[in-house]
Scaffold this motif. Structure first.
Motif, mmCIF file in Angstrom:
data_model
loop_
_atom_site.group_PDB
_atom_site.id
_atom_site.type_symbol
_atom_site.label_atom_id
_atom_site.label_comp_id
_atom_site.label_asym_id
_atom_site.label_seq_id
_atom_site.Cartn_x
_atom_site.Cartn_y
_atom_site.Cartn_z
ATOM 1 N N TYR A 65 1.423 -12.535 3.072
ATOM 2 C CA TYR A 65 1.429 -11.210 2.450
ATOM 3 C C TYR A 65 0.872 -11.296 1.039
ATOM 4 N N LEU A 66 0.521 -10.134 0.504
ATOM 5 C CA LEU A 66 0.313 -9.973 -0.928
ATOM 6 C C LEU A 66 1.432 -9.084 -1.456
ATOM 7 N N HIS A 67 1.730 -9.203 -2.754
ATOM 8 C CA HIS A 67 2.734 -8.333 -3.349
ATOM 9 C C HIS A 67 2.374 -8.031 -4.800
ATOM 10 N N THR A 68 2.945 -6.976 -5.319
ATOM 11 C CA THR A 68 2.806 -6.661 -6.739
ATOM 12 C C THR A 68 4.073 -7.082 -7.464
ATOM 13 N N SER A 69 3.980 -7.238 -8.757
ATOM 14 C CA SER A 69 5.148 -7.524 -9.593
ATOM 15 C C SER A 69 4.936 -6.840 -10.936
ATOM 16 N N GLY A 70 6.024 -6.621 -11.639
ATOM 17 C CA GLY A 70 5.933 -5.953 -12.931
ATOM 18 C C GLY A 70 6.203 -4.472 -12.882
ATOM 19 N N GLY A 71 6.438 -3.930 -11.659
ATOM 20 C CA GLY A 71 6.735 -2.512 -11.543
ATOM 21 C C GLY A 71 5.562 -1.630 -11.935
ATOM 22 N N ARG A 72 5.850 -0.360 -12.168
ATOM 23 C CA ARG A 72 4.867 0.638 -12.637
ATOM 24 C C ARG A 72 3.697 0.802 -11.669
ATOM 25 N N THR A 73 3.913 0.515 -10.399
ATOM 26 C CA THR A 73 2.830 0.691 -9.433
ATOM 27 C C THR A 73 2.685 2.164 -9.064
ATOM 28 N N LEU A 74 1.498 2.530 -8.598
ATOM 29 C CA LEU A 74 1.160 3.927 -8.345
ATOM 30 C C LEU A 74 1.215 4.233 -6.851
ATOM 31 N N SER A 97 -8.123 -9.417 1.689
ATOM 32 C CA SER A 97 -7.155 -10.408 2.175
ATOM 33 C C SER A 97 -6.818 -10.285 3.656
ATOM 34 N N GLY A 98 -6.871 -9.061 4.188
ATOM 35 C CA GLY A 98 -6.393 -8.839 5.541
ATOM 36 C C GLY A 98 -4.882 -8.939 5.651
ATOM 37 N N ARG A 99 -4.175 -8.968 4.534
ATOM 38 C CA ARG A 99 -2.713 -9.084 4.511
ATOM 39 C C ARG A 99 -2.073 -7.755 4.158
ATOM 40 N N GLY A 100 -0.876 -7.550 4.692
ATOM 41 C CA GLY A 100 -0.090 -6.400 4.281
ATOM 42 C C GLY A 100 0.400 -6.595 2.855
ATOM 43 N N ILE A 101 0.557 -5.480 2.124
ATOM 44 C CA ILE A 101 0.946 -5.533 0.713
ATOM 45 C C ILE A 101 2.367 -5.004 0.552
ATOM 46 N N ILE A 102 3.180 -5.736 -0.206
ATOM 47 C CA ILE A 102 4.530 -5.306 -0.557
ATOM 48 C C ILE A 102 4.487 -4.831 -2.011
ATOM 49 N N ALA A 103 4.673 -3.529 -2.208
ATOM 50 C CA ALA A 103 4.652 -2.950 -3.555
ATOM 51 C C ALA A 103 6.038 -3.019 -4.173
#
Length: 203
Positions: A65-74, A97-103
């Motif tokens: 997977y990919l993910h975001t960190s740091g919050g404030r995502t749109l 990436s072809g990966r699902g993203i975890i926001a």
């Protein structure tokens, strides 16, 4: 992870090749002890050339997977974050990436409780915004600091969550997709559970 390549690091930043090798060793150690574990790689949305940055990790390491960190995502924008010069979009990261993203949402810079703008959190509970992000490759989001009554607000989102496509690609070889047994994602920081899209079998 990108920060470790920057020259502001003590002694200078690591070259990307060294970072890929280091991350690969970390993954191998985890898999040795936890062979069924899933690995996620952090998106650095201020790195606008995501192809150049992500490709060596995707080709050389086992990333699920990919993910975001740091919050404030749109949730209501094609862009991951509104910060100046953060031009990377959800769809672009998913396409490369072809990966699902975890926001992630619910906190601000330095882990501060709540985003600087509460609307950033609430928009993840807007069905239209959520549907658009699922179409861009987002398969889950985490809410770090849920509010009173939060569980009730999740139920309708969970029931209406659209199916996400091509979420479970693997770095080295295709894998059998998981079942639809779970429709929630637990926040690894100890926060509450949040709804995510139902996986669709890879084609």
């Amino acid at each position: 992870f990108y920060q470790y390549s920057e020259p502001t690091q003590r002694g200078g930043g690591l070259r990307q090749r060294a970072l890929v090798a280091l991350f690969g060793r970390m993954v191998a150690r985890i898999k040795r002890h936890l062979p069924r574990s899933k690995i996620s790689f952090d998106i650095s949305p201020w790195v606008n050339d995501q192809e150049q940055w992500l490709r060596p990790f995707l080709d050389g390491c086992e990333i699920d997977y990919l993910h975001t960190s740091g919050g404030r995502t749109l949730a209501n924008s094609e862009r991951i974050r509104a910060d100046q010069n953060n031009l990377v979009t959800w769809r672009e990261a998913h396409r490369i990436s072809g990966r699902g993203i975890i926001a992630d949402t619910g906190y601000g810079v330095g882990g501060g409780k709540g985003s600087s703008d509460r609307r950033l959190d609430l928009l993840w509970y807007d069905q239209r915004s959520l549907d658009a992000r699922v179409a861009d490759g987002v398969i889950a989001f985490t809410q770090v600091h849920p509010w009173a009554g939060w569980e009730a607000s999740v139920a309708s989102l969970r029931a209406a969550a659209p199916r996400a496509d091509q979420c479970f690609a693997a770095a080295r070889a295709p894998r059998a997709p998981p079942t639809n047994a779970s429709l929630v994602k637990r926040n690894d920081h100890g926060g509450a559970r949040t709804p995510h899209a139902r996986p669709r079998e890879m084609k």
